[in-house]
Scaffold this active site. Structure first.
Site, PDB file in Angstrom:
ATOM      1  N   LYS A 121      -3.350   1.130   9.586  1.00 27.92           N
ATOM      2  CA  LYS A 121      -2.965   1.537  10.935  1.00 27.92           C
ATOM      3  C   LYS A 121      -1.493   1.916  10.991  1.00 27.92           C
ATOM      4  CE  LYS A 121      -5.043  -0.474  14.242  1.00 27.92           C
ATOM      5  NZ  LYS A 121      -5.556  -1.512  15.137  1.00 27.92           N
ATOM      6  N   ARG A 129      -1.198  -5.420  17.317  1.00 29.67           N
ATOM      7  CA  ARG A 129      -2.480  -5.194  16.651  1.00 29.67           C
ATOM      8  C   ARG A 129      -2.364  -5.464  15.156  1.00 29.67           C
ATOM      9  NH1 ARG A 129      -2.204  -0.462  20.100  1.00 29.67           N
ATOM     10  NH2 ARG A 129      -3.882  -0.434  21.651  1.00 29.67           N
ATOM     11  N   GLY A 141     -12.576  -4.724  14.420  1.00 30.83           N
ATOM     12  CA  GLY A 141     -12.959  -5.862  15.247  1.00 30.83           C
ATOM     13  C   GLY A 141     -12.859  -7.217  14.582  1.00 30.83           C
ATOM     14  N   MET A 162     -10.138  -8.713  13.174  1.00 28.76           N
ATOM     15  CA  MET A 162      -8.907  -9.454  13.430  1.00 28.76           C
ATOM     16  C   MET A 162      -8.495  -9.273  14.889  1.00 28.76           C
ATOM     17  SD  MET A 162      -6.842  -8.948   9.875  1.00 28.76           S
ATOM     18  CE  MET A 162      -7.190  -7.211   9.751  1.00 28.76           C
ATOM     19  N   ARG A 168      -7.791   6.773  11.734  1.00 33.44           N
ATOM     20  CA  ARG A 168      -8.219   6.250  10.433  1.00 33.44           C
ATOM     21  C   ARG A 168      -9.438   7.046  10.006  1.00 33.44           C
ATOM     22  NH1 ARG A 168     -10.164   0.469  12.996  1.00 33.44           N
ATOM     23  NH2 ARG A 168     -11.819   1.267  14.319  1.00 33.44           N
ATOM     24  N   HIS A 177     -18.140  -2.301  19.459  1.00 30.16           N
ATOM     25  CA  HIS A 177     -18.092  -3.092  18.230  1.00 30.16           C
ATOM     26  C   HIS A 177     -19.424  -3.053  17.492  1.00 30.16           C
ATOM     27  CE1 HIS A 177     -18.771  -6.948  16.083  1.00 30.16           C
ATOM     28  NE2 HIS A 177     -17.579  -6.673  15.599  1.00 30.16           N
ATOM     29  N   SER A 193     -28.939  -3.305 -25.799  1.00 32.19           N
ATOM     30  CA  SER A 193     -29.090  -3.182 -24.353  1.00 32.19           C
ATOM     31  C   SER A 193     -28.700  -4.521 -23.744  1.00 32.19           C
ATOM     32  CB  SER A 193     -30.530  -2.829 -23.983  1.00 32.19           C
ATOM     33  OG  SER A 193     -30.655  -2.729 -22.580  1.00 32.19           O
ATOM     34  N   CYS A 220     -29.654  -3.013 -19.005  1.00 27.13           N
ATOM     35  CA  CYS A 220     -30.949  -2.933 -18.313  1.00 27.13           C
ATOM     36  C   CYS A 220     -31.152  -4.071 -17.320  1.00 27.13           C
ATOM     37  CB  CYS A 220     -32.091  -2.906 -19.324  1.00 27.13           C
ATOM     38  SG  CYS A 220     -32.193  -4.384 -20.343  1.00 27.13           S
ATOM     39  N   TYR A 230     -25.613   4.510 -21.195  1.00 28.36           N
ATOM     40  CA  TYR A 230     -26.438   4.600 -19.997  1.00 28.36           C
ATOM     41  C   TYR A 230     -26.487   3.256 -19.278  1.00 28.36           C
ATOM     42  CZ  TYR A 230     -30.068   2.172 -22.680  1.00 28.36           C
ATOM     43  OH  TYR A 230     -30.746   1.235 -23.423  1.00 28.36           O
TER      44      TYR A 230
END
Length: 944
Positions: free
Chosen positions: A45, A116, A125, A127, A368, A486, A810, A877, A897
């Site tokens: 912010k 804030r 929402g 904090m 934001r 919210h 694997s 895997c 992979y």
């Protein structure tokens, strides 16, 4: 004398403010100490407020207290650095100079401030915030005179006492209370005075004065102390409350869910107040530069006339669509449209902004990157790439991998909907379909979800305290609030189905009932909500697959022609171009293989052969083999299983169309295949013609105290080599059958649970012998690999010895995690919450890889394996293969992979692409294939 003393004191403080670290960064009037890339220090912010100031947007002056102060605050028993007060005073002085007002002024217009939070990553929402700070019994009168608006001044004071009392003084609802204490006071006053509920903006100056008196009494009754009058005491208290809220329960739960480190801390932003509650020419709102629910290129949001920002986001009033500003506040609306273009061009992403209009003038209070659904993220990324705001690699990164499965989620069955009555309608805030049992309290919702129930959280409006229930729920329904409330904001980020502002619903917390459409529902009854249309249905509604599933897997042209389908295909094509690491699937049937291949799987990383033994009557042959008392009888039973296994493998090889298949030999302990109840044992005895006592005796013999560490995996095949022989024969005969039919085949035989090189050596001898026999007998040639699963720590640390006999490793991270942590994943539920809440486990280690512990074992195994066999193929895997963070770690480790369940393949592909783009290994050139061609290719694949 007094003046000289004050001047000297002021000079001393000014000098102190320039000594030591810089803790306060100011902005205002086109100048700023910081900028947008300083999020680590200023929080999101603060950094963006500075950036908006620098690009000339109308931002009220203010300053940011850095995240370093938050770190100091917790390290020094919730105290501040000694030089902070002087730097804050300099920051206030800068605001006074720019705004033309004085902080705490009881004669003229007093400078009021908003305090804030501002974490590095947005935590909407979670904090605390305090508005209108600086008011007391004297400054409220000064504000009233300066504005000639008594109602406005006392409205601000009433709001301030409520927020400060809640956030700083801790006047909050107690256990068992469903309503906030200040709201209870307001509601009581409204009914006592007017006999009905009225909106807050209809309260008169005298009403607000009375509420101020009642609020002060509430504070005194609950805390034992009067409300603080000194503005500096108020400011320090508010800053401390914001820092303290970094460690409140809801913030901790939120950080845990999204992997935000506690060490980051939050900044505190102190900003001059501008007022949306001065009358009908003022207002406040929240807007997104594009629609965050569906991705449409339209200004999307809400506003309220004569209101402050908290009225919009808290959901206590249902606001109007932001498009309504064109009529209500036309000049401010034009200005907002201009700001929208500037922000998107500057930040090259969809922005979520908060704004206030004071007497017709627009002020920007925050921007934001907007939280968005997966559907919106996909459309944003494609549209912005087309608009040349971002390149294709950035477009890939704009789609969060952990949200992608939202696109694959089911929708309500159209035929079922026709039969189901609509009972209410609200604002569509989180797309998708959800049916579940309703609960009106977050704790009860979470408890029900823990028992396995599918839950809908139903509230008048949600607050940050409801976060646990929101996480547990499949969907969220509120009777008040809008698409920027919210509930809506958090639901979109979590990918939850959500409807807000369904005013036709009456919720009774005391009776635990919901009334709508002439029907009454109690807790535990079913409701269904469509977050795409905003319609609420009574009862449970069946679902059907999403258009992407039907387009890819079922090959339906109607789905393939949709924009969403084509965008998804384009995204996956870009992922294929970016990715260095392949994605395979864990699959045990041809149907699962076809699904995974349609999603882009490059082969099978794990076929669990034991799953095949449970189909039809083959389980009886398996049990016969286990119950056999000699090798001859075992081989006899295995001979019955051979054709079944061969047929299964042939079906899988055929579905793969030449892609590799890693097939794991029998892994679980034998007792898992035997019946355990007396009735089942008697039934088996009758089927296979042996005494039931023999079965009972064998079950007793096979009982293991810890099956996870018992007679299983390669240990079974060493005790009973005929099992491995039968399975190898089935694999290779299926391969030979494929060769004869002209089907390309690439089998990879995997030996499980190896911890000693000799274990693997004995199995490899069997596999090679059987392969040679099959080749000779069938008169064919085929290539194959033999490797092992690294799933016990000894296997990892002796990987150099094991690699002498293995062509691939694997990583079976499910068991590797169990054996490394000494924890059973089936039994950890009793302590998992305690471990995550005490920051022992950052996340469930069976859901997201423990990279510092289990990850080190993988690193050791990879390095040692490559030393002995440089070309060794490495993969994973375990279920971690579908977790985005785990996939990124595997990319870093250089695995060939990852393998995961079929429906997680797109998630893993996207995560792998992110990893490649982020480390610079993805190509820079844009892909030439058009979206149409990509969609056509996908359609052809689906048909095959």
């Amino acid at each position: 004398m007094a003046t000289r003393k004050k001047t000297a004191k002021k000079a001393a403080r000014k000098a102190a403010s320039t000594k030591g670290p810089k803790y306060v960064y100011t902005w205002g009037n086109g100048k700023a100490d910081g900028h947008g890339k300083m999020k680590e220090l200023l929080g999101g912010k603060g950094a963006n407020l500075a950036e908006m100031t620098l690009i000339g947007l109308p931002v009220p002056a203010g300053f940011t207290i850095t995240t370093e102060v938050c770190t100091y605050y917790y390290a020094h028993k919730r105290t501040y650095p000694s030089t902070l007060r002087a730097q804050m005073e300099a920051g206030i002085a800068n605001m006074e100079k720019i705004m033309g007002y004085k902080f705490g002024d009881s004669e003229g217009f007093p400078l009021l401030v908003a305090v804030r939070s501002g974490a590095r990553d947005s935590m909407p929402g979670m904090m605390d915030t305090v508005l209108n700070l600086g008011l007391n019994d004297k400054t409220v009168e000064a504000l009233s005179k300066a504005t000639d608006n008594e109602r406005f001044a006392w409205d601000c004071y009433r709001r301030f006492i409520q927020m400060y009392g809640d956030v700083v003084l801790g006047v909050q609802k107690r256990e068992g209370e469903d309503h906030e204490p200040f709201e209870e006071v307001i509601e009581s006053f409204k009914h006592e005075t007017y006999g009905k509920d009225i909106v807050d903006s209809d309260l008169t100056a005298e009403d607000n004065k009375e509420l101020v008196a009642r609020f002060k009494k509430l504070v005194k009754d609950r805390t034992g102390q009067g409300f603080p009058e000194d503005p500096w005491e108020q400011l320090e208290g508010a800053a401390g409350a914001v820092f303290s809220s970094w460690m409140n329960d809801r913030a901790i739960v939120y950080r845990r869910k999204y992997g935000i480190p506690a060490a980051w801390g939050t900044a505190v932003n102190v900003q001059a107040m501008v007022f949306g509650n001065t009358g009908t020419n003022s207002g406040s709102g929240v807007a997104f530069t594009r629609n965050p629910a569906n991705g449409e290129n339209e200004l999307y949001g809400e506003f309220l006339v004569n209101a402050q920002g908290e009225d919009v986001v808290a959901g206590v009033r249902t606001p109007d669509p932001v498009s309504g500003m064109e009529q209500a506040l036309p000049q401010a609306y034009k200005d907002l449209l201009k700001v929208r273009k500037i922000l998107e061009k500057h930040f090259t992403d969809v922005q979520d902004v908060e704004f206030t209009i004071q007497d017709g003038k627009l002020f920007m209070l925050q921007t934001r990157n907007g939280k968005r659904t997966a559907a919106a993220a996909l459309k944003f990324s494609m549209d912005m790439n087309k608009e040349k705001l971002i390149d294709w690699q950035t477009a890939v990164l704009r789609n969060p991998a952990d949200q992608l499965d939202q696109l694959l989620a089911p929708v309500f069955d159209a035929a079922e909907l026709k039969k189901t009555p609509e009972i209410a309608k609200g604002l569509p805030a989180g797309p998708g379909a959800a049916s579940g049992k309703i609960y009106l309290n977050a704790d009860r919702a979470a408890a029900a979800a823990n028992k396995g129930e599918v839950v809908l959280l139903v509230r008048v409006e949600t607050s940050p305290e409801d976060l646990r229930g929101m996480i547990a729920a499949e969907g969220i329904l509120t009777s008040r609030g809008g698409v920027s409330s919210h509930a809506a904001l958090v639901a979109r980020q979590m990918g939850k189905v959500c409807i807000c502002g369904a005013s036709g619903i009456e919720i009774d917390y005391d009776k635990k009932t919901v009334k709508a459409g002439g029907q009454s529902f109690k807790e535990g009854d079913y409701l269904s909500i469509d977050g795409t249309t905003g319609i609420v249905y009574g009862g449970q509604v069946a679902t059907e697959p999403s258009e992407i599933i039907t387009g890819l897997i079922n090959g339906k042209k109607s789905s393939q022609n949709t924009e969403k389908f084509q965008h998804f295909v384009q995204l996956m094509d870009w992922c294929a171009k970016a990715t260095r690491m392949g994605v395979r699937t864990n699959a045990d049937t041809p149907e699962q293989v076809k699904t995974a291949v349609a999603f882009g799987a490059e082969g099978i990383g794990l076929t669990r052969t034991e799953h095949m033994f449970f189909e039809g009557d083959r389980i009886d042959a398996m049990r016969e083999m286990i119950l056999a008392d000699n090798e001859t009888n075992r081989r006899k039973a295995l001979k019955k299983l051979l054709p079944h296994q061969r047929k299964d493998f042939f079906g899988i090889f055929k579905a793969l169309e030449g892609k590799p298949a890693t097939i794991r030999l029998l892994d679980p302990p034998l007792h898992e295949f035997l019946p355990h109840t007396k009735e089942q044992q008697l039934d088996l005895a009758n089927k296979i013609g042996i005494p039931v006592e023999t079965i009972m005796q064998r079950v007793h013999e096979l009982h293991e105290f810890n099956p996870m560490l018992g007679h299983r995996g390669c240990r079974l095949a060493i005790s009973y080599p005929e099992i491995a022989e039968m399975q190898a024969q089935a694999i290779f005969e299926a391969a030979a059958q494929c060769v004869k039919k002209g089907i390309e085949v690439k089998p990879e035989v995997m030996v499980p649970l190896v911890g000693y090189a000799r274990e693997l050596e004995l199995q490899v001898e069997i596999i090679h012998r059987i392969a040679a026999e099959v080749k000779e007998k069938k008169g064919v040639e085929f290539d194959y690999l033999v490797g092992t699963m690294i799933e016990v720590p000894r296997g990892a640390v002796t990987a150099d010895e094991i690699a002498a006999h293995a062509q691939f490793f694997s990583f079976g991270t499910n068991d590797l995690t169990q054996t490394a942590l000494g924890v059973s994943r089936d039994d950890m539920g009793s302590f998992l919450n305690s471990y995550t809440e005490n920051d022992i486990y950052p996340r469930n280690p069976f859901a997201s890889l423990d990279t510092t512990g289990v990850g080190q074992l993988m690193e050791i195994a990879a390095a040692k394996g490559r030393e002995v066999r440089p070309d060794i193929k490495l993969g994973i895997c375990g279920e971690h293969g579908g977790d985005p963070d785990s996939v990124k770690f595997c990319h870093k480790l250089g695995l060939a992979y990852v393998s995961c369940s079929p429906y997680r393949v797109p998630v893993a592909r996207l995560a792998a692409a992110h990893a490649a783009i982020n480390d610079g290994s993805a190509p820079k050139a844009a892909k030439k294939a058009t979206k149409k061609k990509s969609a056509k290719k996908a359609a052809k694949r689906a048909k095959k």
